[in-house]
Design a protein around this motif. Sequence first.
Motif, PDB file in Angstrom:
ATOM      1  N   LEU A  84       0.829  -1.208   0.000  1.00 25.52           N
ATOM      2  CA  LEU A  84       0.000   0.000   0.000  1.00 25.52           C
ATOM      3  C   LEU A  84       0.861   1.254   0.000  1.00 25.52           C
ATOM      4  N   LEU A  85       1.979   1.220   0.692  1.00 28.67           N
ATOM      5  CA  LEU A  85       2.853   2.386   0.743  1.00 28.67           C
ATOM      6  C   LEU A  85       3.439   2.687  -0.636  1.00 28.67           C
ATOM      7  N   ALA A  86       3.775   1.642  -1.405  1.00 30.73           N
ATOM      8  CA  ALA A  86       4.278   1.859  -2.766  1.00 30.73           C
ATOM      9  C   ALA A  86       3.204   2.515  -3.633  1.00 30.73           C
ATOM     10  N   VAL A  87       1.948   2.109  -3.447  1.00 35.25           N
ATOM     11  CA  VAL A  87       0.844   2.688  -4.214  1.00 35.25           C
ATOM     12  C   VAL A  87       0.667   4.165  -3.864  1.00 35.25           C
ATOM     13  N   LEU A  88       0.709   4.502  -2.589  1.00 34.26           N
ATOM     14  CA  LEU A  88       0.443   5.867  -2.145  1.00 34.26           C
ATOM     15  C   LEU A  88       1.662   6.779  -2.237  1.00 34.26           C
ATOM     16  N   ASN A  89       2.844   6.190  -2.321  1.00 28.49           N
ATOM     17  CA  ASN A  89       4.069   6.981  -2.458  1.00 28.49           C
ATOM     18  C   ASN A  89       4.394   7.307  -3.901  1.00 28.49           C
ATOM     19  N   GLY A  90       3.980   6.423  -4.816  1.00 28.77           N
ATOM     20  CA  GLY A  90       4.380   6.602  -6.198  1.00 28.77           C
ATOM     21  C   GLY A  90       5.810   6.201  -6.451  1.00 28.77           C
ATOM     22  N   ASN A  91       6.429   5.525  -5.484  1.00 27.26           N
ATOM     23  CA  ASN A  91       7.784   4.999  -5.640  1.00 27.26           C
ATOM     24  C   ASN A  91       7.970   3.817  -4.702  1.00 27.26           C
ATOM     25  N   LEU A  92       9.094   3.132  -4.826  1.00 26.40           N
ATOM     26  CA  LEU A  92       9.346   1.930  -4.041  1.00 26.40           C
ATOM     27  C   LEU A  92      10.269   2.184  -2.861  1.00 26.40           C
ATOM     28  N   SER A  93      10.533   3.435  -2.532  1.00 25.02           N
ATOM     29  CA  SER A  93      11.506   3.731  -1.482  1.00 25.02           C
ATOM     30  C   SER A  93      11.017   3.303  -0.103  1.00 25.02           C
ATOM     31  N   GLY A  94       9.693   3.338   0.099  1.00 27.39           N
ATOM     32  CA  GLY A  94       9.152   2.999   1.411  1.00 27.39           C
ATOM     33  C   GLY A  94       9.264   4.125   2.417  1.00 27.39           C
ATOM     34  N   LYS A  95       9.794   5.274   2.005  1.00 28.39           N
ATOM     35  CA  LYS A  95       9.949   6.398   2.920  1.00 28.39           C
ATOM     36  C   LYS A  95       8.672   7.235   2.954  1.00 28.39           C
TER      37      LYS A  95
END
Length: 339
Positions: A84-95
């Motif tokens: 879900l974080l990748a979806v809402l971040n727009g990247n794979l950083s996880g930050k």
Amino acid sequence: MKRARAWNLAILSLPLAANCLFVPGGAAPPHPSTRSQARVFVYVVNGVSFEGFISVPAIRRLGARGGVGLMTTEVTSKASDAGLLAVLNGNLSGKTRLGQPLLYNVVEDLKPVCVTDSLDVVGKSLSACVKRPDQLAEWFVVFDLRKPMSVGRVSLAAVAQDAGRRIDSIGDRAMVVVVAPSPSPAMDRVGDKVTPLLIAWRPSRSRTPHALASRTTRQTGLVANVDVAPTVLRFLRLRIPAEMTGEPLTVADAGPPFALHRVHLEQRRIRLPIQLGEIAFVTFLAIVGFGALIALGRRGSVPKPLNKSVQFLALCGLGFAVVVLAGGLLPRLTYPVVV
């Protein structure tokens, strides 16, 4: 001189032409007339297979208002919410920024963000998400339905019906996103690493959902999880931060990617045995070749049977790369077809 300039111009134009050939075409969601009118509703559901998702009649009707696609679930973290974080971040950083996903930070510059675990968003259930009653019409709402929701026809149908009512009442100023950020354990067991994604924003124009297209994957029907946040921001007429590595999605003139998902499952199922077979072939070719070199060094000549074997295997080796590349064009990836 003129001929040389023409050749130089043709060579310089090749990268642009190649890029045009591989970028999927399609219609992008239109911008609302003003940013304040746009409203986005994101429904986060449990992992469900694409066939199980699209088999729900209400989901198919909702998909006809936009498009559906297979979404990659690649993440860089093993955390439970990494998908879900990748979806809402727009990247794979996880930050995260300020303790929340990047998409929330950008959207909050325009309107309040509300996260709820219930489809009942009328009145008191979301009253705590905003400070003033006049802000209720400008919600950006994320329905995190993973924990209270058991995936099935009834639950997915309720999601689709709720999303459809919002589009009917608001019109093309509303976008709904139904996303399963991670595969279920049952999907993992069969090697299914893609989940369904649905984006809708318009009144129903057909009975058949179209396929989503992505510049990130350059494959019609297959999109990346990092594409969702830029698509939402584009609809809201907001700036897409440089930290987002995804691209806004479009809707292609193609049907749901059933065939693409079938090939994906077949490829996951036979990939390891086929790769082991390829390694065995290359190893056998190397052993025979070394044997021929040893015989040539000791006797000064290669025995005729061994010589013919080396010639045959050498021809097979030359065609091996072509065979491997052509395998990606096969309509099915079953053992008889591949062999």
